[in-house]
Motif scaffolding. Structure first.
Motif, PDB file in Angstrom:
ATOM      1  N   ARG A 285      -0.250  -4.447   6.125  1.00 59.18           N
ATOM      2  CA  ARG A 285      -0.296  -3.135   5.492  1.00 59.18           C
ATOM      3  C   ARG A 285      -0.548  -2.097   6.576  1.00 59.18           C
ATOM      4  O   ARG A 285      -1.549  -2.128   7.247  1.00 59.18           O
ATOM      5  CB  ARG A 285      -1.406  -3.079   4.448  1.00 59.18           C
ATOM      6  CG  ARG A 285      -1.135  -4.018   3.272  1.00 59.18           C
ATOM      7  CD  ARG A 285      -2.386  -4.199   2.438  1.00 59.18           C
ATOM      8  NE  ARG A 285      -3.300  -3.110   2.614  1.00 59.18           N
ATOM      9  CZ  ARG A 285      -3.183  -1.922   2.006  1.00 59.18           C
ATOM     10  NH1 ARG A 285      -2.229  -1.707   1.146  1.00 59.18           N
ATOM     11  NH2 ARG A 285      -4.046  -0.978   2.249  1.00 59.18           N
TER      12      ARG A 285
ATOM     13  N   ALA B  89      -5.999  -0.902  -2.516  1.00 57.51           N
ATOM     14  CA  ALA B  89      -4.661  -1.387  -2.849  1.00 57.51           C
ATOM     15  C   ALA B  89      -4.682  -2.885  -3.138  1.00 57.51           C
ATOM     16  O   ALA B  89      -3.884  -3.382  -3.931  1.00 57.51           O
ATOM     17  CB  ALA B  89      -3.705  -1.096  -1.697  1.00 57.51           C
ATOM     18  N   THR B  92      -7.124  -4.912  -8.108  1.00 53.56           N
ATOM     19  CA  THR B  92      -6.545  -4.336  -9.315  1.00 53.56           C
ATOM     20  C   THR B  92      -7.428  -3.166  -9.769  1.00 53.56           C
ATOM     21  O   THR B  92      -8.539  -2.980  -9.269  1.00 53.56           O
ATOM     22  CB  THR B  92      -6.488  -5.362 -10.458  1.00 53.56           C
ATOM     23  OG1 THR B  92      -7.827  -5.725 -10.790  1.00 53.56           O
ATOM     24  CG2 THR B  92      -5.703  -6.602 -10.064  1.00 53.56           C
ATOM     25  N   ARG B 123      -3.623   0.030 -17.482  1.00 51.39           N
ATOM     26  CA  ARG B 123      -3.157  -0.421 -16.166  1.00 51.39           C
ATOM     27  C   ARG B 123      -4.142  -1.354 -15.485  1.00 51.39           C
ATOM     28  O   ARG B 123      -4.092  -1.530 -14.271  1.00 51.39           O
ATOM     29  CB  ARG B 123      -2.912   0.808 -15.262  1.00 51.39           C
ATOM     30  CG  ARG B 123      -1.986   1.853 -15.850  1.00 51.39           C
ATOM     31  CD  ARG B 123      -0.545   1.383 -15.888  1.00 51.39           C
ATOM     32  NE  ARG B 123      -0.086   0.935 -14.591  1.00 51.39           N
ATOM     33  CZ  ARG B 123       0.321   1.747 -13.627  1.00 51.39           C
ATOM     34  NH1 ARG B 123       0.327   3.047 -13.814  1.00 51.39           N
ATOM     35  NH2 ARG B 123       0.728   1.249 -12.480  1.00 51.39           N
ATOM     36  N   ALA B 126      -2.973  -3.781 -12.812  1.00 53.18           N
ATOM     37  CA  ALA B 126      -2.090  -3.283 -11.743  1.00 53.18           C
ATOM     38  C   ALA B 126      -2.898  -3.018 -10.471  1.00 53.18           C
ATOM     39  O   ALA B 126      -4.078  -2.686 -10.550  1.00 53.18           O
ATOM     40  CB  ALA B 126      -1.406  -2.003 -12.205  1.00 53.18           C
ATOM     41  N   PRO B 127      -2.264  -3.171  -9.304  1.00 53.77           N
ATOM     42  CA  PRO B 127      -2.970  -2.812  -8.056  1.00 53.77           C
ATOM     43  C   PRO B 127      -3.414  -1.344  -8.105  1.00 53.77           C
ATOM     44  O   PRO B 127      -2.676  -0.487  -8.593  1.00 53.77           O
ATOM     45  CB  PRO B 127      -1.906  -3.008  -6.976  1.00 53.77           C
ATOM     46  CG  PRO B 127      -0.908  -3.941  -7.577  1.00 53.77           C
ATOM     47  CD  PRO B 127      -0.907  -3.668  -9.049  1.00 53.77           C
ATOM     48  N   THR B 129      -3.658   1.186  -6.169  1.00 51.21           N
ATOM     49  CA  THR B 129      -2.913   2.321  -5.618  1.00 51.21           C
ATOM     50  C   THR B 129      -1.558   2.531  -6.283  1.00 51.21           C
ATOM     51  O   THR B 129      -0.810   3.412  -5.872  1.00 51.21           O
ATOM     52  CB  THR B 129      -2.703   2.142  -4.101  1.00 51.21           C
ATOM     53  OG1 THR B 129      -2.298   0.801  -3.858  1.00 51.21           O
ATOM     54  CG2 THR B 129      -3.988   2.417  -3.349  1.00 51.21           C
ATOM     55  N   THR B 130      -1.233   1.739  -7.340  1.00 48.09           N
ATOM     56  CA  THR B 130       0.003   2.035  -8.063  1.00 48.09           C
ATOM     57  C   THR B 130      -0.228   3.144  -9.103  1.00 48.09           C
ATOM     58  O   THR B 130       0.711   3.603  -9.730  1.00 48.09           O
ATOM     59  CB  THR B 130       0.572   0.792  -8.779  1.00 48.09           C
ATOM     60  OG1 THR B 130      -0.404   0.312  -9.707  1.00 48.09           O
ATOM     61  CG2 THR B 130       0.920  -0.307  -7.790  1.00 48.09           C
ATOM     62  N   LEU B 131      -1.479   3.562  -9.258  1.00 50.62           N
ATOM     63  CA  LEU B 131      -1.758   4.681 -10.161  1.00 50.62           C
ATOM     64  C   LEU B 131      -1.311   5.996  -9.522  1.00 50.62           C
ATOM     65  O   LEU B 131      -1.222   6.099  -8.297  1.00 50.62           O
ATOM     66  CB  LEU B 131      -3.258   4.768 -10.454  1.00 50.62           C
ATOM     67  CG  LEU B 131      -3.935   3.583 -11.148  1.00 50.62           C
ATOM     68  CD1 LEU B 131      -5.401   3.894 -11.367  1.00 50.62           C
ATOM     69  CD2 LEU B 131      -3.260   3.282 -12.473  1.00 50.62           C
ATOM     70  N   SER B 132      -1.093   7.010 -10.370  1.00 52.38           N
ATOM     71  CA  SER B 132      -0.767   8.335  -9.840  1.00 52.38           C
ATOM     72  C   SER B 132      -2.021   8.942  -9.198  1.00 52.38           C
ATOM     73  O   SER B 132      -3.128   8.448  -9.397  1.00 52.38           O
ATOM     74  CB  SER B 132      -0.299   9.236 -10.977  1.00 52.38           C
ATOM     75  OG  SER B 132      -1.419   9.587 -11.776  1.00 52.38           O
ATOM     76  N   GLN B 136      -5.791   7.943  -9.980  1.00 61.01           N
ATOM     77  CA  GLN B 136      -6.658   7.373  -8.938  1.00 61.01           C
ATOM     78  C   GLN B 136      -7.975   8.144  -8.852  1.00 61.01           C
ATOM     79  O   GLN B 136      -9.032   7.571  -8.630  1.00 61.01           O
ATOM     80  CB  GLN B 136      -5.961   7.401  -7.578  1.00 61.01           C
ATOM     81  CG  GLN B 136      -4.868   6.370  -7.469  1.00 61.01           C
ATOM     82  CD  GLN B 136      -4.319   6.252  -6.049  1.00 61.01           C
ATOM     83  OE1 GLN B 136      -5.033   6.429  -5.077  1.00 61.01           O
ATOM     84  NE2 GLN B 136      -3.042   5.968  -5.938  1.00 61.01           N
TER      85      GLN B 136
END
Ligand SMILES: Nc1ncnc2c1ncn2[C@@H]1O[C@H](COP(=O)(O)OP(=O)(O)OP(=O)(O)O)[C@@H](O)[C@H]1O
Ligand SMILES: [Mg+2]
Lengths: 289, 230
Positions: A285, B89, B92, B123, B126-127, B129-132, B136
């Motif tokens: 990363r 990241a 989750t 969410r 979900a990882p 950092t996939t949030l807006s 976040q």
């Protein structure tokens, strides 16, 4: 076709050693920020310890797979407390000096005690001979190494993804400072994590004992390939270490079979290609690198 | 609840904070306003124990924490939301929430967090950092609320977010304040600061140059906008 299967198994078995050791290297780097150049020496110590145990106490491979990693865990804890902990506050240059110096020391100590010729190691009889698969006779020991290391990698992966300890390791790898600010005592995990990484190198050494020449120098080439593995996989990435390890093992086996003079070079060509396309490695990363 | 006395910080030879003295009381929202580079982030990091070269006294709920390492300050009740939100990241959404240990009875349950922030529930696997960006920021705030921190240190939570999201953050800060938590908020958005805060400190070149209550602050809004150069 039968050759391909044979080289694949051979490559994956060789890759198993890299995968296990690189996994340890990745976890140590993640949590301590230390690149452990002594990892090859710990791998060598694993093999030598297994050979000495067999010779002096008749503890064979099965028990060695348990006992040697435990011994190396203890050794890693001592090394961390005595030496490595001081690195965490110093310039990364000292990281190289200390762990490389430690390698020279360990290699010479083993040479003094056990000489330069290889130590013998006999594997259990059940692992002798070949196993028929799709009409191809595959060495049983290679299959065993492969299955055993995949199982170990799976367990480590489950611990990393499903447990609180794994979550803390991931968090302190990605953002150590934030983990502390969120109330996690990262320092408490440093010693056991180092010991665990050393134990994985030792485990790779035990598995290699019946397979490779057991000498004080066996870790020297190993560590060089290991660095190619972590660069390919992505330094600090758990999945990258494992995938990189198996990949390099395959390249090595097919290289030796079809272009023996270029086998080693091929690994570094692969490394250069990966770095050109993805500087942080296949699973690295970039933001945190 | 937070008493800071003569706090100074350095980057090598360069001094970034010069004897900062300030207070935040229970259930009080206090902003820290100042130009870029004034030392706001350095101040929060120093309070949190993340900045090594620091001198001065920091008292949290009557207890001197200025010698404690960062993780013990967090356990003493400080909850930090850093300027880049600090979402993991490799964790989750739910792991981001449950990573920090609970530090008091005030700690929110996961259900309570998901009630207030339904998007985080949707969410959760979900990882992070996939949030807006706005999500976040909600996650970062929810994460420190879940620990039961008694003092929130928020570094520009409104930065780069759409007006509706900023308004939502304002509501949440209001609720948090009601429950007796103290908030020290870095804010460049003067209008937003005026709607959420009780008091304001102006920081310039590492020094507190003015302390205003909200009425004075509103009265001087124009003047402040010019001073801040925004
Ligand atoms: N890592 C660093 N090394 C050296 N100097 C630094 C470092 N970080 C910040 N500074 C300096 O310290 C001073 C205060 O910086 P700080 O980040 O605290 O400001 P800030 O008020 O948070 O600004 P912004 O509004 O841009 O976030 C600035 O002059 C900055 O250049
Ligand atoms: Mg800042």
């Amino acid at each position: 076709m039968s050759d391909v299967l044979q080289y694949t198994v051979q490559g994956l078995a060789a890759g198993s050693f890299y995968a296990l050791a690189a996994l340890g290297l990745a976890i140590i780097f993640g949590v301590l920020g230390v690149v452990n150049f002594a990892h090859g020496a710990f791998y060598m110590l694993g093999a030598v310890t297994a050979a000495v145990l067999l010779d002096t106490t008749e503890i064979g491979l099965w028990w060695a797979l348990l006992v040697v990693p435990l011994l190396l865990f203890g050794f890693g804890v001592v090394v961390e407390r005595l030496l490595v902990q001081w690195l965490l506050r110093l310039d990364p240059l000292y990281n190289f000096l200390l762990t490389f110096g430690l390698t020279l020391l360990l290699v010479d100590l083993v040479k003094r005690k056990y000489g330069v010729s290889g130590l013998p190691y006999e594997r259990p009889e059940v692992l002798d001979g070949r196993f028929e698969l799709l009409g191809v006779g595959l060495p049983k020991y290679q299959l065993f190494v492969l299955i055993f290391s995949i199982a170990v990698c799976l367990v480590v992966w489950l611990v990393m993804t499903r447990t609180r300890i794994g979550m803390i390791v991931r968090a302190s790898t990605e953002r150590p400072e934030l983990a502390r600010a969120l109330g996690i005592n990262v320092g408490r995990w440093v010693t056991p994590v180092f010991g665990f990484g050393v134990a994985l190198a030792g485990l790779a050494g035990v598995l290699a004992a019946p397979f490779r020449a057991i000498t004080a120098d066996m870790g020297n080439d190993f560590i060089i390939i290991l660095f190619a593995v972590v660069v390919i996989g992505g330094l600090g990435s758990i999945v990258g270490a494992v995938v990189g390890g198996f990949l390099v093992g395959l390249v090595e086996a097919f290289g030796q079979a079809y272009a023996p003079t270029y086998a080693q070079i091929l690994i570094f060509v692969l490394m250069a290609a990966v770095v050109l396309v993805r500087p942080a490695g296949l699973f690295g990363r970039e933001e945190t690198a | 609840m937070l008493e800071v006395e003569k706090l100074s910080s350095w980057y090598g030879e360069a001094q970034a904070l010069h004897g900062v003295t300030l207070q935040v009381r229970e259930g009080e929202v206090v902003t820290l306003v100042g130009r870029n580079g004034a030392g706001k982030t350095t101040l929060l990091r120093s309070l949190m124990g993340l900045h090594k070269q620091t001198e001065g006294r920091i008292e949290l709920r009557g207890r001197d924490v200025s010698r404690l390492p960062a993780h013990r300050r967090a356990r003493a009740g400080m909850g930090w939301v850093q300027d880049d939100r600090g979402i993991y990241a490799t964790l989750t959404v739910e792991e981001n929430l449950v990573l920090p240990p609970r530090v008091s009875d005030r700690a929110w349950s996961l259900d309570a967090v998901y009630d207030v922030f339904p998007v985080l529930a949707d969410r959760r696997r979900a990882p992070g950092t996939t949030l807006s960006g706005g999500e976040q920021q909600m996650l970062a705030i929810a994460r420190v609320l879940r620990t039961g921190a008694s003092l929130l240190l928020l570094d520009e939570p409104s930065e780069g977010l759409a007006p509706v999201v900023v308004a939502r953050i304002g509501q949440i800060i209001g609720q948090v304040k009601e429950s007796g938590v103290g908030v020290l908020l870095i804010e460049q958005n003067v209008r937003f600061a005026a709607t959420v805060a009780d008091r304001h400190y102006l920081l310039a070149q590492g020094r507190i140059v003015d302390a205003l209550d909200n009425d004075q602050f509103v009265a001087r809004q124009q003047d402040l906008l010019e001073h801040l150069g925004i």
